[in-house]
Scaffold this motif. Structure first.
Motif, PDB file in Angstrom:
ATOM      1  N   LYS A   1      50.705  39.090  43.462  1.00  0.00           N
ATOM      2  CA  LYS A   1      51.712  38.648  42.499  1.00  0.00           C
ATOM      3  C   LYS A   1      52.984  38.208  43.208  1.00  0.00           C
ATOM      4  O   LYS A   1      53.744  37.422  42.676  1.00  0.00           O
ATOM      5  N   GLY A   2      53.248  38.760  44.387  1.00  0.00           N
ATOM      6  CA  GLY A   2      54.435  38.381  45.141  1.00  0.00           C
ATOM      7  C   GLY A   2      54.146  37.367  46.218  1.00  0.00           C
ATOM      8  O   GLY A   2      54.947  37.180  47.119  1.00  0.00           O
ATOM      9  N   ASP A   3      53.003  36.720  46.157  1.00  0.00           N
ATOM     10  CA  ASP A   3      52.600  35.758  47.166  1.00  0.00           C
ATOM     11  C   ASP A   3      53.461  34.501  47.042  1.00  0.00           C
ATOM     12  O   ASP A   3      53.485  33.850  45.996  1.00  0.00           O
ATOM     13  N   TYR A   4      54.157  34.158  48.126  1.00  0.00           N
ATOM     14  CA  TYR A   4      55.054  33.004  48.096  1.00  0.00           C
ATOM     15  C   TYR A   4      54.327  31.692  48.343  1.00  0.00           C
ATOM     16  O   TYR A   4      54.906  30.616  48.149  1.00  0.00           O
ATOM     17  N   ARG A   5      53.085  31.742  48.767  1.00  0.00           N
ATOM     18  CA  ARG A   5      52.407  30.525  49.189  1.00  0.00           C
ATOM     19  C   ARG A   5      52.131  29.568  48.032  1.00  0.00           C
ATOM     20  O   ARG A   5      52.395  28.367  48.124  1.00  0.00           O
ATOM     21  N   ARG A   6      51.599  30.088  46.946  1.00  0.00           N
ATOM     22  CA  ARG A   6      51.317  29.222  45.796  1.00  0.00           C
ATOM     23  C   ARG A   6      52.598  28.689  45.186  1.00  0.00           C
ATOM     24  O   ARG A   6      52.678  27.517  44.778  1.00  0.00           O
ATOM     25  N   LEU A   7      53.628  29.542  45.118  1.00  0.00           N
ATOM     26  CA  LEU A   7      54.911  29.109  44.562  1.00  0.00           C
ATOM     27  C   LEU A   7      55.505  27.995  45.405  1.00  0.00           C
ATOM     28  O   LEU A   7      56.001  26.988  44.866  1.00  0.00           O
ATOM     29  N   SER A   8      55.466  28.145  46.725  1.00  0.00           N
ATOM     30  CA  SER A   8      56.017  27.132  47.620  1.00  0.00           C
ATOM     31  C   SER A   8      55.290  25.800  47.462  1.00  0.00           C
ATOM     32  O   SER A   8      55.924  24.735  47.375  1.00  0.00           O
ATOM     33  N   LEU A   9      53.970  25.836  47.398  1.00  0.00           N
ATOM     34  CA  LEU A   9      53.190  24.607  47.268  1.00  0.00           C
ATOM     35  C   LEU A   9      53.443  23.936  45.923  1.00  0.00           C
ATOM     36  O   LEU A   9      53.559  22.701  45.842  1.00  0.00           O
ATOM     37  N   ALA A  10      53.567  24.740  44.872  1.00  0.00           N
ATOM     38  CA  ALA A  10      53.834  24.175  43.549  1.00  0.00           C
ATOM     39  C   ALA A  10      55.221  23.525  43.490  1.00  0.00           C
ATOM     40  O   ALA A  10      55.374  22.415  42.952  1.00  0.00           O
ATOM     41  N   LEU A  11      56.227  24.177  44.058  1.00  0.00           N
ATOM     42  CA  LEU A  11      57.581  23.619  44.060  1.00  0.00           C
ATOM     43  C   LEU A  11      57.651  22.343  44.907  1.00  0.00           C
ATOM     44  O   LEU A  11      58.347  21.386  44.549  1.00  0.00           O
ATOM     45  N   LEU A  12      56.915  22.319  46.025  1.00  0.00           N
ATOM     46  CA  LEU A  12      56.900  21.112  46.854  1.00  0.00           C
ATOM     47  C   LEU A  12      56.253  19.956  46.102  1.00  0.00           C
ATOM     48  O   LEU A  12      56.743  18.818  46.161  1.00  0.00           O
ATOM     49  N   ALA A  13      55.165  20.226  45.384  1.00  0.00           N
ATOM     50  CA  ALA A  13      54.495  19.178  44.610  1.00  0.00           C
ATOM     51  C   ALA A  13      55.434  18.619  43.542  1.00  0.00           C
ATOM     52  O   ALA A  13      55.521  17.392  43.342  1.00  0.00           O
ATOM     53  N   VAL A  14      56.165  19.486  42.864  1.00  0.00           N
ATOM     54  CA  VAL A  14      57.118  19.048  41.828  1.00  0.00           C
ATOM     55  C   VAL A  14      58.241  18.223  42.463  1.00  0.00           C
ATOM     56  O   VAL A  14      58.623  17.165  41.946  1.00  0.00           O
ATOM     57  N   SER A  15      58.769  18.684  43.598  1.00  0.00           N
ATOM     58  CA  SER A  15      59.864  17.975  44.264  1.00  0.00           C
ATOM     59  C   SER A  15      59.439  16.582  44.704  1.00  0.00           C
ATOM     60  O   SER A  15      60.170  15.598  44.500  1.00  0.00           O
TER      61      SER A  15
END
Length: 329
Positions: free
Chosen positions: A28-42
């Motif tokens: 739940k605290g994994d930053y990897r999926r969040l980072s990839l999702a934010l990069l895709a949005v950016s």
């Protein structure tokens, strides 16, 4: 009454097993999926901006690629000469390797159990970077893709002041098509070493001209987007291994390594957005991002040399149990 003697796993195997269990519990605290999702949005927002306001430069056009960006007077990041591009992005994998080395070297002792896994991930990521940008049994994969999609090897020749019709102190460069092998071998071309290339050209280069041909006109995958996507995903993965599960102690040097990696990630993030706004067509940026993600996914291949905890003993079915058997006290 009989007692059961407890058998323990060897320390190294027990530590690896415990860390794997803890890491799975912290998804739940994994930053990897969040980072990839934010990069895709950016990147999506940056690309949409470049299309709506027509700010992107078609870098596959040899004429446009050798001219200043139309927005170079309004935006510092529209200039290829900006310090972040020249000092950081051009040497992105060297900076990424340095950040990885600091994170790995100054990791807490309980994180060193991931040592083989982390080096395995770095080796695969470096191999992906090399195969796509540097060498793949000859030309790199990006060069091969550009060639197969209609790319041509050309060289931009500035006009000589002695050439007929030349403009003193100005004029656009002349684009001369040369054989593909000059691009694949990254040959340096001069007026004296390759006179046959200029025999039919109406514009002669200066006597001191030295140039290296490049591929243009094919599908020019955004190397910046590919490299920055791979670097961001890999370093976020390494930060996750360093921070989850939370280490018992974070030393001063480990904290410095983490903060330096976060600063580098901020630069990678910002430059990926600037690339999406000012350079490459939408398709070239999309392909660069997609290949970068696939390259990162290769780093998730299981580590083949990790020892799995040995199973000691096995439960005996009740109907097979001999109650008169000898017990070890």
């Amino acid at each position: 009454m009989s007692s059961t003697k407890t058998l323990r796993l060897p320390n190294d195997e027990l530590r690896v097993d415990q860390m794997n269990r803890k890491l799975k519990k912290n998804t739940k605290g994994d930053y990897r999926r969040l980072s990839l999702a934010l990069l895709a949005v950016s990147l999506t927002l940056g690309t949409l901006y470049s299309v709506v306001f027509e700010t992107y430069l078609d870098t596959s056009d040899p004429i446009l690629a050798h001219l200043p960006h139309p927005s170079h007077k309004d935006s510092y990041f529209a200039r290829k000469s900006n310090v972040f591009n020249q000092l950081f992005v051009k040497k992105a994998w060297a900076w990424t390797s340095g950040a990885f080395g600091l994170l790995y070297w100054f990791s807490p002792s309980e994180k060193r159990g991931y040592g083989g896994l982390r080096l395995w991930k770095y080796t695969i990521a470096t191999l992906v970077w090399m195969l796509f940008t540097t060498w793949f049994f000859g030309p790199a994969l990006f060069e091969r893709l550009m060639t197969y999609s209609g790319g041509e090897c050309v060289i931009a020749v500035p006009p000589s002041p002695l050439s007929p019709g030349s403009i003193v102190g100005g004029g656009n460069p002349t684009i001369i098509k040369v054989p593909l092998e000059y691009c694949h071998t990254k040959s340096t071309i001069t007026k004296s070493s390759h006179p046959q290339l200029f025999s039919s050209s109406p514009i002669l280069p200066p006597d001191d001209f030295r140039g290296r041909p490049r591929l243009y006109k094919g599908h020019d995958v955004s190397g910046h987007i590919f490299l920055l996507t791979l670097a961001i995903s890999f370093l976020t993965d390494q930060l996750t291994l360093s921070l989850l599960p939370k280490p018992r102690v974070i030393t001063q040097m480990n904290a410095i390594a983490i903060n330096l990696t976060l600063a580098l990630l901020a630069i990678w993030w910002w430059m990926s957005i600037m690339t999406s706004v000012y350079f490459h067509s939408p398709r070239e940026k999309l392909s660069g991002f997609a290949i970068g993600v696939v390259g990162y996914l290769f780093t998730l291949i299981p580590y083949p040399f990790q020892q799995t905890p040995r199973k000691i003993g096995a439960p005996i079915p009740e109907d097979k149990l001999r109650h008169d058997a000898m017990h070890l006290d």
